[in-house]
Design an enzyme around this catalytic site. Structure first.
Site, mmCIF file in Angstrom:
data_model
loop_
_atom_site.group_PDB
_atom_site.id
_atom_site.type_symbol
_atom_site.label_atom_id
_atom_site.label_comp_id
_atom_site.label_asym_id
_atom_site.label_seq_id
_atom_site.Cartn_x
_atom_site.Cartn_y
_atom_site.Cartn_z
ATOM 1 N N ASP A 146 47.443 27.313 29.846
ATOM 2 C CA ASP A 146 48.903 27.497 29.840
ATOM 3 C C ASP A 146 49.360 28.702 30.652
ATOM 4 O O ASP A 146 50.463 29.213 30.442
ATOM 5 C CB ASP A 146 49.430 27.620 28.400
ATOM 6 C CG ASP A 146 49.618 26.261 27.736
ATOM 7 O OD1 ASP A 146 49.402 25.241 28.409
ATOM 8 O OD2 ASP A 146 49.972 26.228 26.543
ATOM 9 N N LYS A 171 33.974 31.727 38.296
ATOM 10 C CA LYS A 171 34.069 31.123 36.967
ATOM 11 C C LYS A 171 35.386 31.551 36.327
ATOM 12 O O LYS A 171 35.618 32.748 36.121
ATOM 13 C CB LYS A 171 32.923 31.575 36.056
ATOM 14 C CG LYS A 171 31.545 31.056 36.467
ATOM 15 C CD LYS A 171 30.748 32.094 37.165
ATOM 16 C CE LYS A 171 29.328 31.589 37.407
ATOM 17 N NZ LYS A 171 28.554 32.481 38.267
ATOM 18 N N HIS A 190 21.903 37.156 32.373
ATOM 19 C CA HIS A 190 22.839 36.537 33.306
ATOM 20 C C HIS A 190 24.136 37.333 33.420
ATOM 21 O O HIS A 190 25.010 36.996 34.216
ATOM 22 C CB HIS A 190 23.142 35.093 32.877
ATOM 23 C CG HIS A 190 23.635 34.222 33.991
ATOM 24 N ND1 HIS A 190 24.963 33.877 34.135
ATOM 25 C CD2 HIS A 190 22.987 33.634 35.024
ATOM 26 C CE1 HIS A 190 25.108 33.105 35.202
ATOM 27 N NE2 HIS A 190 23.931 32.943 35.763
ATOM 28 N N HIS A 236 30.901 30.626 43.659
ATOM 29 C CA HIS A 236 30.218 31.113 42.458
ATOM 30 C C HIS A 236 31.214 31.556 41.385
ATOM 31 O O HIS A 236 30.823 32.106 40.354
ATOM 32 C CB HIS A 236 29.303 32.279 42.860
ATOM 33 C CG HIS A 236 28.207 32.571 41.899
ATOM 34 N ND1 HIS A 236 27.944 33.836 41.428
ATOM 35 C CD2 HIS A 236 27.288 31.769 41.312
ATOM 36 C CE1 HIS A 236 26.921 33.810 40.598
ATOM 37 N NE2 HIS A 236 26.497 32.569 40.505
ATOM 38 N N LYS A 296 26.681 40.055 34.639
ATOM 39 C CA LYS A 296 26.894 40.846 35.848
ATOM 40 C C LYS A 296 27.981 41.871 35.545
ATOM 41 O O LYS A 296 29.156 41.515 35.408
ATOM 42 C CB LYS A 296 27.340 39.962 37.015
ATOM 43 C CG LYS A 296 26.220 39.237 37.732
ATOM 44 C CD LYS A 296 25.701 38.030 37.033
ATOM 45 C CE LYS A 296 26.677 36.886 37.061
ATOM 46 N NZ LYS A 296 26.065 35.631 36.517
ATOM 47 N N ASP A 308 30.838 56.338 35.225
ATOM 48 C CA ASP A 308 31.373 57.534 34.564
ATOM 49 C C ASP A 308 31.986 57.242 33.199
ATOM 50 O O ASP A 308 32.900 57.951 32.750
ATOM 51 C CB ASP A 308 32.411 58.228 35.467
ATOM 52 C CG ASP A 308 31.784 58.790 36.742
ATOM 53 O OD1 ASP A 308 30.541 58.927 36.767
ATOM 54 O OD2 ASP A 308 32.519 59.073 37.700
#
Length: 526
Positions: free
Chosen positions: A188, A183, A422, A181, A424, A429
């Site tokens: 470079d 991404k 979507h 999952h 996450k 604090d």
């Protein structure tokens, strides 16, 4: 009559189990023999490429262990950041995604990768195979270029038949159910984008139906090297197979064919805001200097990832001690004043619900933003979530559920009138936080590999909190409350709006379906 049925049922189950074991064994032998040559990230240099020359002076102003991070939440801006960094790359592009759609934005980014390869840039493209069906022609054309290599994570061997692919997936379910999952986009070895976005129209506000509200962090400094290290570990893992090893026949598209397709894609998208944004002045330098995009520097910014072995079908190869789950839980357990959670798929389980409820009972402000039923693209996940709401609310947790369309900004309206969460992210604090691919659900915790960025920086935390506030405002989300007088849930929006006593704006049929699905023993798979 009953005994023959039981006997044949037992025989069928035994045969299926044997076929499953055989399929897993066969795939394991194939994957071991098909491993690609090991390779690693190309090292950055002081002033060899444009990105070297741009980033090196900024790094010189900070400690060697420091990293810079800028929050990217606008969809078009996220697309442009990827495309412009690909255009600026002169050494390497390492790209890793769970989903790569072959739609407008996916095709445009395929074009940018190929254009970079044609300039001499080494391109390594790693995609999870779960959603690759129908993409092989384009990917094989890319893979045929000498500067491009495409590899797939946990792929099916059957590439031409949908039916046979489905049969293989069923027989290899124990292994095939575990996905990558992650991404990441690395240019470079100097600039990286890590977060929750896949590649596809709905992730860049280009879908005509529903677009995802999402977030990435653009990274500079030490965190880029960490991202490259995680990429290399996956690229060289036993679960990854070169695309070329999955095919014996020559590609259907030659490089010339693919070049013609690319020119047609550019022509088809010429009038779109995404092409127009790229056609404007190249402001990558200003963005990376922080002129247009606030960059927060800190030695506390780190990229964390599950190991690829977490997705192994062999339990003995999975070592939970190294999983991302523990980084996330350590962060959340540290809350003393507030714990804000953004999770599109929110299935806390008994342990997660106990932790959040316990924090709320002890005076910690616990707020959760997730999708409403009508905004959720996976109703089965909502079925797993719905049963935890009463417990959480009774203990003082604040719940907000995103509306399907009202939360759009002007820029986001470029694509559609629909919205689905979507992003996450967690903030603790007002100081510490996480942005990445990890959902607060059993699948992210136990099945899929995940990655993201942890940080301890008040400025970056404030930006993530602003994302929460933007998504949780009455015009954008319903606040879910427990009504003691009715002994039931209620959903409230802006002042004067209707108070809902069932899932807002949902049909009776959908509510019935989700209620029925909530009885299925599938929570561990959600």
């Amino acid at each position: 009559m009953v005994k023959p049925v039981l006997r044949w049922t037992f025989i069928a189950a035994l045969v299926l189990a044997l076929l499953s074991v055989l399929a897993l064994w066969s795939w394991g032998r194939f994957a071991a023999s098909a491993q690609g040559e090991p390779s690693s990230a190309l090292s950055a240099a002081p002033a060899v490429t444009r990105l070297d020359r741009l980033v090196a002076p900024m790094l010189a102003q900070h400690a060697p262990e420091a990293s810079g991070a800028a929050l990217v939440h606008d969809g078009v801006q996220a697309f442009v950041a990827r495309a412009r960094s690909a255009r600026a790359a002169e050494r390497s592009l390492d790209v890793q995604y769970y989903i790569w759609r072959h739609d407008m934005t996916g095709k445009l980014l395929e074009h940018e990768l190929m254009a970079a390869a044609e300039r001499g840039v080494r391109v390594r493209l790693l995609i999870d195979d779960m959603n690759v069906g129908g993409l092989d022609d384009a990917l094989r054309a890319m893979d045929s270029h000498p500067n491009v290599e495409v590899r797939l994570f946990n792929p099916a061997r059957n590439r031409s038949s949908t039916v046979m692919r489905a049969v293989e997936m069923g027989l290899r379910f124990i292994g095939f159910n575990r996905r990558m999952h992650n991404k990441a986009w690395i240019a470079d070895n100097r600039v990286a984008l890590v977060g929750g976005r896949n590649v596809g129209d709905e992730y860049f506000d280009a879908s005509a139906d529903t677009n995802f509200q999402d977030a990435d962090l653009l990274l500079l400094g030490a965190a880029v090297g960490e991202t490259s290290g995680h990429f290399d570990r996956f690229w060289n893992s036993a679960a990854v197979v070169p695309l070329g090893a999955l095919h014996t026949a020559p590609p259907r598209w030659s490089l010339d064919d693919f070049s013609q397709h690319r020119q047609q894609w550019l022509a088809d998208a010429a009038a779109s805001p995404w092409i127009k944004a790229l056609a404007g002045r190249d402001d990558l330098d200003e963005k990376l200097r922080g002129d247009d995009l606030p960059i927060h520097w800190s030695p506390s910014i780190h990229v964390v990832s599950d190991p690829p072995e977490k997705a192994s079908a062999v339990r003995a190869r999975r070592d939970p001690a190294g999983w991302l789950l523990y980084d996330v839980m350590t962060l959340l357990f540290s809350a003393r004043q507030e714990s804000w959670v953004i999770s599109p798929y929110f299935v806390p389980g008994d342990g997660g619900a106990l932790m959040l409820s316990g924090q709320a009972r002890r005076g910690v402000q616990v707020r959760v933003l997730t999708n409403s039923l009508v905004a959720n693209d996976v109703p089965l996940v909502h079925a797993g979530y719905r049963g935890y709401r009463e417990t959480l609310l009774r203990h003082g947790v604040q719940l907000y559920e995103l509306r399907p369309g009202e939360a759009k900004t002007d820029r986001e309206l470029l694509g559609s009138s629909g919205a689905s969460l979507h992003t996450k992210a967690f903030v603790v604090d007002g100081q510490r936080g996480f942005v990445g691919s990890f959902n607060f659900d059993p699948r992210s915790a136990q099945l899929n590999t995940e990655m993201g960025v942890v940080f301890d920086h008040p400025g970056l935390a404030a930006e993530v909190k602003q994302l929460f506030d933007q998504g949780a405002r009455p015009a954008a989300a319903w606040k879910v409350q427990w009504d003691d007088s009715q002994g039931a849930l209620r959903w409230t929006g802006a002042e004067g709006e209707r108070v809902w006593h069932h899932e807002p704006e949902s049909s009776a049929g959908l509510r019935l379906l989700v209620w029925a699905m909530s009885f299925l023993p599938l929570e561990s798979q959600l």
